[in-house]
Motif scaffolding. Sequence first.
Motif, PDB file in Angstrom:
ATOM      1  N   VAL A 151      11.605  -0.891  -8.827  1.00 16.42           N
ATOM      2  CA  VAL A 151      11.156  -2.283  -8.861  1.00 16.42           C
ATOM      3  C   VAL A 151      12.063  -3.084  -7.930  1.00 16.42           C
ATOM      4  O   VAL A 151      13.256  -3.250  -8.197  1.00 16.42           O
ATOM      5  N   THR A 152      11.500  -3.567  -6.846  1.00 19.95           N
ATOM      6  CA  THR A 152      12.304  -4.212  -5.816  1.00 19.95           C
ATOM      7  C   THR A 152      11.604  -5.475  -5.305  1.00 19.95           C
ATOM      8  O   THR A 152      10.967  -6.183  -6.092  1.00 19.95           O
ATOM      9  N   HIS A 153      11.695  -5.761  -4.022  1.00 17.61           N
ATOM     10  CA  HIS A 153      11.227  -7.027  -3.461  1.00 17.61           C
ATOM     11  C   HIS A 153      10.379  -6.775  -2.218  1.00 17.61           C
ATOM     12  O   HIS A 153      10.460  -5.702  -1.598  1.00 17.61           O
ATOM     13  N   LEU A 154       9.594  -7.778  -1.834  1.00 17.54           N
ATOM     14  CA  LEU A 154       8.684  -7.620  -0.706  1.00 17.54           C
ATOM     15  C   LEU A 154       9.414  -7.254   0.576  1.00 17.54           C
ATOM     16  O   LEU A 154       8.956  -6.403   1.345  1.00 17.54           O
ATOM     17  N   GLY A 155      10.563  -7.886   0.828  1.00 23.11           N
ATOM     18  CA  GLY A 155      11.306  -7.592   2.045  1.00 23.11           C
ATOM     19  C   GLY A 155      11.715  -6.133   2.136  1.00 23.11           C
ATOM     20  O   GLY A 155      11.610  -5.501   3.195  1.00 23.11           O
ATOM     21  N   CYS A 156      12.172  -5.569   1.021  1.00 23.39           N
ATOM     22  CA  CYS A 156      12.560  -4.152   0.989  1.00 23.39           C
ATOM     23  C   CYS A 156      11.346  -3.252   1.175  1.00 23.39           C
ATOM     24  O   CYS A 156      11.390  -2.269   1.924  1.00 23.39           O
ATOM     25  N   MET A 157      10.251  -3.575   0.490  1.00 26.56           N
ATOM     26  CA  MET A 157       9.044  -2.761   0.581  1.00 26.56           C
ATOM     27  C   MET A 157       8.475  -2.762   1.988  1.00 26.56           C
ATOM     28  O   MET A 157       8.085  -1.716   2.515  1.00 26.56           O
ATOM     29  N   LYS A 158       8.438  -3.938   2.619  1.00 32.21           N
ATOM     30  CA  LYS A 158       7.906  -4.033   3.975  1.00 32.21           C
ATOM     31  C   LYS A 158       8.796  -3.280   4.957  1.00 32.21           C
ATOM     32  O   LYS A 158       8.306  -2.597   5.863  1.00 32.21           O
ATOM     33  N   ALA A 159      10.105  -3.390   4.782  1.00 33.16           N
ATOM     34  CA  ALA A 159      11.026  -2.707   5.698  1.00 33.16           C
ATOM     35  C   ALA A 159      10.836  -1.196   5.622  1.00 33.16           C
ATOM     36  O   ALA A 159      10.735  -0.515   6.651  1.00 33.16           O
ATOM     37  N   VAL A 160      10.781  -0.650   4.410  1.00 32.81           N
ATOM     38  CA  VAL A 160      10.615   0.798   4.249  1.00 32.81           C
ATOM     39  C   VAL A 160       9.258   1.252   4.777  1.00 32.81           C
ATOM     40  O   VAL A 160       9.148   2.247   5.505  1.00 32.81           O
ATOM     41  N   ALA A 161       8.200   0.522   4.406  1.00 36.91           N
ATOM     42  CA  ALA A 161       6.852   0.910   4.850  1.00 36.91           C
ATOM     43  C   ALA A 161       6.733   0.852   6.365  1.00 36.91           C
ATOM     44  O   ALA A 161       6.154   1.756   6.991  1.00 36.91           O
ATOM     45  N   ASP A 162       7.266  -0.198   6.980  1.00 35.89           N
ATOM     46  CA  ASP A 162       7.218  -0.313   8.442  1.00 35.89           C
ATOM     47  C   ASP A 162       7.973   0.831   9.106  1.00 35.89           C
ATOM     48  O   ASP A 162       7.490   1.451  10.062  1.00 35.89           O
ATOM     49  N   HIS A 163       9.163   1.112   8.607  1.00 35.43           N
ATOM     50  CA  HIS A 163      10.000   2.165   9.193  1.00 35.43           C
ATOM     51  C   HIS A 163       9.311   3.528   9.118  1.00 35.43           C
ATOM     52  O   HIS A 163       9.219   4.243  10.130  1.00 35.43           O
ATOM     53  N   LEU A 164       8.821   3.880   7.938  1.00 35.36           N
ATOM     54  CA  LEU A 164       8.211   5.204   7.763  1.00 35.36           C
ATOM     55  C   LEU A 164       6.914   5.329   8.549  1.00 35.36           C
ATOM     56  O   LEU A 164       6.605   6.398   9.099  1.00 35.36           O
ATOM     57  N   THR A 165       6.151   4.251   8.621  1.00 35.95           N
ATOM     58  CA  THR A 165       4.900   4.293   9.372  1.00 35.95           C
ATOM     59  C   THR A 165       5.170   4.368  10.872  1.00 35.95           C
ATOM     60  O   THR A 165       4.471   5.077  11.607  1.00 35.95           O
ATOM     61  N   GLY A 194      17.377  14.128   1.708  1.00 30.79           N
ATOM     62  CA  GLY A 194      17.775  12.898   2.382  1.00 30.79           C
ATOM     63  C   GLY A 194      16.774  12.350   3.369  1.00 30.79           C
ATOM     64  O   GLY A 194      16.953  11.242   3.873  1.00 30.79           O
ATOM     65  N   ASP A 195      15.725  13.123   3.675  1.00 27.88           N
ATOM     66  CA  ASP A 195      14.691  12.658   4.604  1.00 27.88           C
ATOM     67  C   ASP A 195      13.554  12.003   3.822  1.00 27.88           C
ATOM     68  O   ASP A 195      12.958  12.633   2.937  1.00 27.88           O
ATOM     69  N   LEU A 196      13.241  10.755   4.162  1.00 30.17           N
ATOM     70  CA  LEU A 196      12.208  10.008   3.475  1.00 30.17           C
ATOM     71  C   LEU A 196      10.914  10.015   4.284  1.00 30.17           C
ATOM     72  O   LEU A 196      10.933   9.906   5.512  1.00 30.17           O
ATOM     73  N   SER A 197       9.801  10.123   3.593  1.00 29.21           N
ATOM     74  CA  SER A 197       8.490  10.042   4.233  1.00 29.21           C
ATOM     75  C   SER A 197       7.519   9.380   3.264  1.00 29.21           C
ATOM     76  O   SER A 197       7.730   9.388   2.047  1.00 29.21           O
ATOM     77  N   ASP A 198       6.473   8.788   3.814  1.00 32.08           N
ATOM     78  CA  ASP A 198       5.479   8.132   2.961  1.00 32.08           C
ATOM     79  C   ASP A 198       4.412   9.141   2.536  1.00 32.08           C
ATOM     80  O   ASP A 198       3.921   9.914   3.351  1.00 32.08           O
ATOM     81  N   ILE A 199       4.081   9.104   1.258  1.00 35.44           N
ATOM     82  CA  ILE A 199       2.970   9.897   0.734  1.00 35.44           C
ATOM     83  C   ILE A 199       1.698   9.085   0.911  1.00 35.44           C
ATOM     84  O   ILE A 199       0.752   9.498   1.566  1.00 35.44           O
ATOM     85  N   VAL A 200       1.681   7.908   0.317  1.00 37.57           N
ATOM     86  CA  VAL A 200       0.571   6.977   0.500  1.00 37.57           C
ATOM     87  C   VAL A 200       1.097   5.571   0.217  1.00 37.57           C
ATOM     88  O   VAL A 200       1.870   5.363  -0.718  1.00 37.57           O
ATOM     89  N   LEU A 201       0.692   4.616   1.046  1.00 40.42           N
ATOM     90  CA  LEU A 201       1.139   3.232   0.908  1.00 40.42           C
ATOM     91  C   LEU A 201      -0.002   2.361   0.407  1.00 40.42           C
ATOM     92  O   LEU A 201      -1.177   2.700   0.531  1.00 40.42           O
ATOM     93  N   ASN A 202       0.376   1.223  -0.172  1.00 39.41           N
ATOM     94  CA  ASN A 202      -0.590   0.180  -0.530  1.00 39.41           C
ATOM     95  C   ASN A 202      -1.659   0.631  -1.530  1.00 39.41           C
ATOM     96  O   ASN A 202      -2.839   0.318  -1.388  1.00 39.41           O
ATOM     97  N   VAL A 203      -1.231   1.361  -2.563  1.00 39.35           N
ATOM     98  CA  VAL A 203      -2.166   1.723  -3.631  1.00 39.35           C
ATOM     99  C   VAL A 203      -2.213   0.558  -4.622  1.00 39.35           C
ATOM    100  O   VAL A 203      -1.177   0.137  -5.128  1.00 39.35           O
ATOM    101  N   PRO A 204      -3.396  -0.001  -4.903  1.00 40.21           N
ATOM    102  CA  PRO A 204      -3.473  -1.154  -5.808  1.00 40.21           C
ATOM    103  C   PRO A 204      -2.924  -0.834  -7.193  1.00 40.21           C
ATOM    104  O   PRO A 204      -3.123   0.258  -7.727  1.00 40.21           O
ATOM    105  N   LEU A 205      -2.198  -1.776  -7.765  1.00 42.23           N
ATOM    106  CA  LEU A 205      -1.675  -1.616  -9.116  1.00 42.23           C
ATOM    107  C   LEU A 205      -2.765  -1.937 -10.137  1.00 42.23           C
ATOM    108  O   LEU A 205      -3.580  -2.830  -9.898  1.00 42.23           O
TER     109      LEU A 205
END
Length: 205
Positions: A151-165, A194-205
């Motif tokens: 549970v975090t914040h929009l800035g953190c989520m956007k940064a991670v999603a942008d980086h991985l994408t 230690g390597d991070l990758s996206d499985i799927v982003l923006n799944v509606p809650l």
Amino acid sequence: MTHTEFGLIRHGLTPWNIEKRIQGQTNISLSDTGIAQATDWGSALAAQDWSRILCSDLNRAMQTATIINERLGSLPMSTDNRLREQHWGKWEGYKLVQLGETEQEEMERQKAAGWGFTPAGGESRLNVLHRTLNALRDCAERHPGERILVVTHLGCMKAVADHLTELRTGQPAQVKDPELTGSYHIHHIRCVQGDLSDIVLNVPL
């Protein structure tokens, strides 16, 4: 190979979100609407198999995590200050419309800076990315093979999603602001050694 999976969500709505006021690291609590959102999310997330919860140490994130955890059966929960929202310096407390009126030139200059975006007196977006990734990596090292709700914040989520994408496609992710769309999402992230990758982003809650 053992991997740790994360589900990243944003905290519920606060009074400052409603006012479109910049919160940054100012310690604001949830609004009544935010409490109701967290309750609904807890019910939805209970259908999934989570091992524990990791959250920002700011009130709005901890409140959200605690409410959700009531529905998840009181999982182990911990905080990490590296999951805080971006520090917006002297702009914290300003409404966006006020910044548009008084700081327009500086705002435009900073928007063009990309990862170098640094609010006046605050921290860079690149720093937000690095500390968030490090928090996730350290958590994965402590809890290999687990499935962890973050549970975090929009800035953190956007940064991670942008980086991985960007790593995968060369283009930043399209992560929409729930204050503008009314739609909240979860990002599913995998960490392997230690390597991070996206499985799927923006799944509606």
